[in-house]
Design a protein around this motif. Structure first.
Motif, PDB file in Angstrom:
ATOM      1  N   GLY A  32     -26.097  -1.675 110.000  1.00 57.68           N
ATOM      2  CA  GLY A  32     -26.520  -2.816 110.798  1.00 57.68           C
ATOM      3  C   GLY A  32     -25.308  -3.613 111.245  1.00 57.68           C
ATOM      4  N   ASN A  33     -25.375  -4.931 111.153  1.00 60.76           N
ATOM      5  CA  ASN A  33     -24.264  -5.785 111.566  1.00 60.76           C
ATOM      6  C   ASN A  33     -23.145  -5.828 110.537  1.00 60.76           C
ATOM      7  N   ALA A  34     -23.424  -5.420 109.322  1.00 64.09           N
ATOM      8  CA  ALA A  34     -22.423  -5.461 108.256  1.00 64.09           C
ATOM      9  C   ALA A  34     -21.479  -4.271 108.376  1.00 64.09           C
ATOM     10  N   THR A  35     -20.266  -4.454 107.922  1.00 61.30           N
ATOM     11  CA  THR A  35     -19.296  -3.355 107.880  1.00 61.30           C
ATOM     12  C   THR A  35     -18.937  -3.038 106.441  1.00 61.30           C
ATOM     13  N   GLY A  36     -19.685  -3.582 105.519  1.00 63.02           N
ATOM     14  CA  GLY A  36     -19.346  -3.451 104.114  1.00 63.02           C
ATOM     15  C   GLY A  36     -19.597  -2.094 103.510  1.00 63.02           C
ATOM     16  N   CYS A  37     -20.467  -1.288 104.097  1.00 65.94           N
ATOM     17  CA  CYS A  37     -20.792   0.010 103.500  1.00 65.94           C
ATOM     18  C   CYS A  37     -19.552   0.881 103.355  1.00 65.94           C
ATOM     19  N   ASP A  38     -18.764   0.991 104.430  1.00 63.63           N
ATOM     20  CA  ASP A  38     -17.561   1.820 104.371  1.00 63.63           C
ATOM     21  C   ASP A  38     -16.525   1.247 103.411  1.00 63.63           C
ATOM     22  N   MET A  39     -16.405  -0.080 103.404  1.00 67.06           N
ATOM     23  CA  MET A  39     -15.445  -0.718 102.495  1.00 67.06           C
ATOM     24  C   MET A  39     -15.827  -0.470 101.031  1.00 67.06           C
ATOM     25  N   VAL A  40     -17.093  -0.608 100.729  1.00 69.30           N
ATOM     26  CA  VAL A  40     -17.559  -0.401  99.359  1.00 69.30           C
ATOM     27  C   VAL A  40     -17.445   1.078  98.983  1.00 69.30           C
ATOM     28  N   ALA A  41     -17.829   1.969  99.891  1.00 70.78           N
ATOM     29  CA  ALA A  41     -17.795   3.406  99.607  1.00 70.78           C
ATOM     30  C   ALA A  41     -16.386   3.938  99.411  1.00 70.78           C
ATOM     31  N   SER A  42     -15.407   3.328 100.060  1.00 76.18           N
ATOM     32  CA  SER A  42     -14.034   3.822  99.944  1.00 76.18           C
ATOM     33  C   SER A  42     -13.274   3.195  98.777  1.00 76.18           C
ATOM     34  N   ASP A  43     -13.828   2.203  98.140  1.00 75.08           N
ATOM     35  CA  ASP A  43     -13.173   1.552  97.012  1.00 75.08           C
ATOM     36  C   ASP A  43     -13.181   2.473  95.787  1.00 75.08           C
ATOM     37  N   PRO A  44     -12.120   2.415  94.977  1.00 75.73           N
ATOM     38  CA  PRO A  44     -12.083   3.242  93.765  1.00 75.73           C
ATOM     39  C   PRO A  44     -13.240   2.985  92.791  1.00 75.73           C
ATOM     40  N   SER A  45     -13.843   1.795  92.854  1.00 72.83           N
ATOM     41  CA  SER A  45     -14.967   1.493  91.955  1.00 72.83           C
ATOM     42  C   SER A  45     -16.226   2.259  92.328  1.00 72.83           C
TER      43      SER A  45
ATOM     44  N   ILE B 186     -18.336  -6.596  91.644  1.00 75.95           N
ATOM     45  CA  ILE B 186     -17.122  -5.988  92.202  1.00 75.95           C
ATOM     46  C   ILE B 186     -17.173  -6.042  93.729  1.00 75.95           C
ATOM     47  N   SER B 187     -18.312  -5.680  94.284  1.00 79.77           N
ATOM     48  CA  SER B 187     -18.479  -5.655  95.739  1.00 79.77           C
ATOM     49  C   SER B 187     -18.261  -7.035  96.355  1.00 79.77           C
ATOM     50  N   LEU B 188     -18.861  -8.047  95.770  1.00 81.10           N
ATOM     51  CA  LEU B 188     -18.805  -9.392  96.349  1.00 81.10           C
ATOM     52  C   LEU B 188     -17.479 -10.108  96.096  1.00 81.10           C
ATOM     53  N   PHE B 189     -16.922  -9.972  94.893  1.00 78.81           N
ATOM     54  CA  PHE B 189     -15.778 -10.796  94.520  1.00 78.81           C
ATOM     55  C   PHE B 189     -14.439 -10.076  94.527  1.00 78.81           C
TER      56      PHE B 189
ATOM     57  N   CYS C 247     -26.447  -0.590  98.677  1.00 75.38           N
ATOM     58  CA  CYS C 247     -26.100  -0.860  97.272  1.00 75.38           C
ATOM     59  C   CYS C 247     -26.876  -2.071  96.753  1.00 75.38           C
ATOM     60  N   MET C 248     -26.995  -3.081  97.592  1.00 77.84           N
ATOM     61  CA  MET C 248     -27.737  -4.285  97.201  1.00 77.84           C
ATOM     62  C   MET C 248     -29.214  -3.956  96.989  1.00 77.84           C
ATOM     63  N   THR C 249     -29.775  -3.125  97.859  1.00 79.04           N
ATOM     64  CA  THR C 249     -31.173  -2.710  97.709  1.00 79.04           C
ATOM     65  C   THR C 249     -31.371  -1.945  96.407  1.00 79.04           C
ATOM     66  N   SER C 250     -30.431  -1.064  96.085  1.00 79.68           N
ATOM     67  CA  SER C 250     -30.520  -0.312  94.837  1.00 79.68           C
ATOM     68  C   SER C 250     -30.460  -1.249  93.628  1.00 79.68           C
ATOM     69  N   ALA C 251     -29.560  -2.227  93.675  1.00 84.53           N
ATOM     70  CA  ALA C 251     -29.433  -3.175  92.565  1.00 84.53           C
ATOM     71  C   ALA C 251     -30.703  -4.003  92.396  1.00 84.53           C
ATOM     72  N   ILE C 252     -31.267  -4.469  93.488  1.00 90.53           N
ATOM     73  CA  ILE C 252     -32.504  -5.263  93.425  1.00 90.53           C
ATOM     74  C   ILE C 252     -33.654  -4.404  92.906  1.00 90.53           C
TER      75      ILE C 252
ATOM     76  N   PHE D 179     -25.293  -2.150  85.021  1.00 90.14           N
ATOM     77  CA  PHE D 179     -24.265  -1.487  85.822  1.00 90.14           C
ATOM     78  C   PHE D 179     -24.378  -1.896  87.292  1.00 90.14           C
ATOM     79  N   SER D 180     -25.587  -2.029  87.801  1.00 89.13           N
ATOM     80  CA  SER D 180     -25.792  -2.453  89.187  1.00 89.13           C
ATOM     81  C   SER D 180     -25.274  -3.872  89.418  1.00 89.13           C
ATOM     82  N   VAL D 181     -25.541  -4.774  88.476  1.00 86.06           N
ATOM     83  CA  VAL D 181     -25.046  -6.148  88.598  1.00 86.06           C
ATOM     84  C   VAL D 181     -23.519  -6.153  88.570  1.00 86.06           C
ATOM     85  N   TYR D 182     -22.934  -5.347  87.695  1.00 88.69           N
ATOM     86  CA  TYR D 182     -21.467  -5.238  87.634  1.00 88.69           C
ATOM     87  C   TYR D 182     -20.911  -4.744  88.967  1.00 88.69           C
ATOM     88  N   LEU D 183     -21.523  -3.710  89.537  1.00 90.25           N
ATOM     89  CA  LEU D 183     -21.045  -3.171  90.812  1.00 90.25           C
ATOM     90  C   LEU D 183     -21.191  -4.182  91.948  1.00 90.25           C
ATOM     91  N   GLN D 184     -22.272  -4.966  91.929  1.00 91.27           N
ATOM     92  CA  GLN D 184     -22.441  -5.990  92.951  1.00 91.27           C
ATOM     93  C   GLN D 184     -21.395  -7.092  92.790  1.00 91.27           C
TER      94      GLN D 184
END
Length: 172
Positions: A53-66, A123-126, A135-140, A116-121
């Motif tokens: 959608g309007n977010a570009t975070g998917c690629d950033m999150v997917a490419s992170d070592p976490s 990492i993603s946000l901060f 990822c947010m949908t999976s965590a929720i 684990f989902s809360v931990y990953l979120q």
């Protein structure tokens, strides 16, 4: 409302109905989680970008070592977790929704998955400063799964098996 099952009176609220309803909700949540985890797993497997959608975070999150744990993509681990949640719900549908061992196993799995989902979120946000809607949908979804497992586990632990077993498996 009665705590015992009265099979001769249709429409009577029973603990059995509540357990079946909660189990069905867990099955629906597992299928939602499977859909999201499948999309994330395919992204990793095929090395493609998901539409965010309007977010570009998917690629950033997917490419992170976490996004990998011990060399395995976290999406694969999530997929396996949701397969486990769906399997447990289906087995309880065919057997009985009151099996404390199956409910406890699912509750523990949902607790680990939610933590684990809360931990990953976090990492993603901060740390990454990006939001991936998948990822947010999976965590929720995993958090809702944990809450429903808590209610089901509490009911089964407190009340145990109803006085009269339903006699039929829970058929859709």
């Amino acid at each position: 409302m009665s705590d015992t099952m009265n099979l001769s009176q249709p429409g009577t609220y029973t603990r059995g109905v509540r357990a079946i309803l909660l189990n069905r909700l867990l099955l629906v949540l597992a299928f939602i989680g499977l859909f999201v985890a499948s999309a994330l797993s395919l992204e990793k497997l095929l090395n493609i970008s998901l539409p965010c959608g309007n977010a570009t975070g998917c690629d950033m999150v997917a490419s992170d070592p976490s996004s990998s744990l011990f060399g395995m993509p976290v999406a694969y681990i999530g997929f396996l977790g949701y397969v486990l949640m769906a399997t447990l719900a289906i087995v309880r549908t065919m057997k009985t929704p009151y099996d404390l061992r199956l409910v406890s196993f699912g509750y523990i799995g949902a607790g680990i998955g939610a933590a684990f989902s809360v931990y990953l979120q976090y990492i993603s946000l901060f740390r990454i400063h990006a939001i991936c809607p998948y990822c947010m949908t999976s965590a929720i979804t995993m958090l809702f799964t944990l809450v429903i497992y808590a209610v089901l586990w509490s009911d089964v632990k407190k009340n145990g098996l109803p006085e009269q077993e339903m006699g039929k498996i829970d058929m859709w």
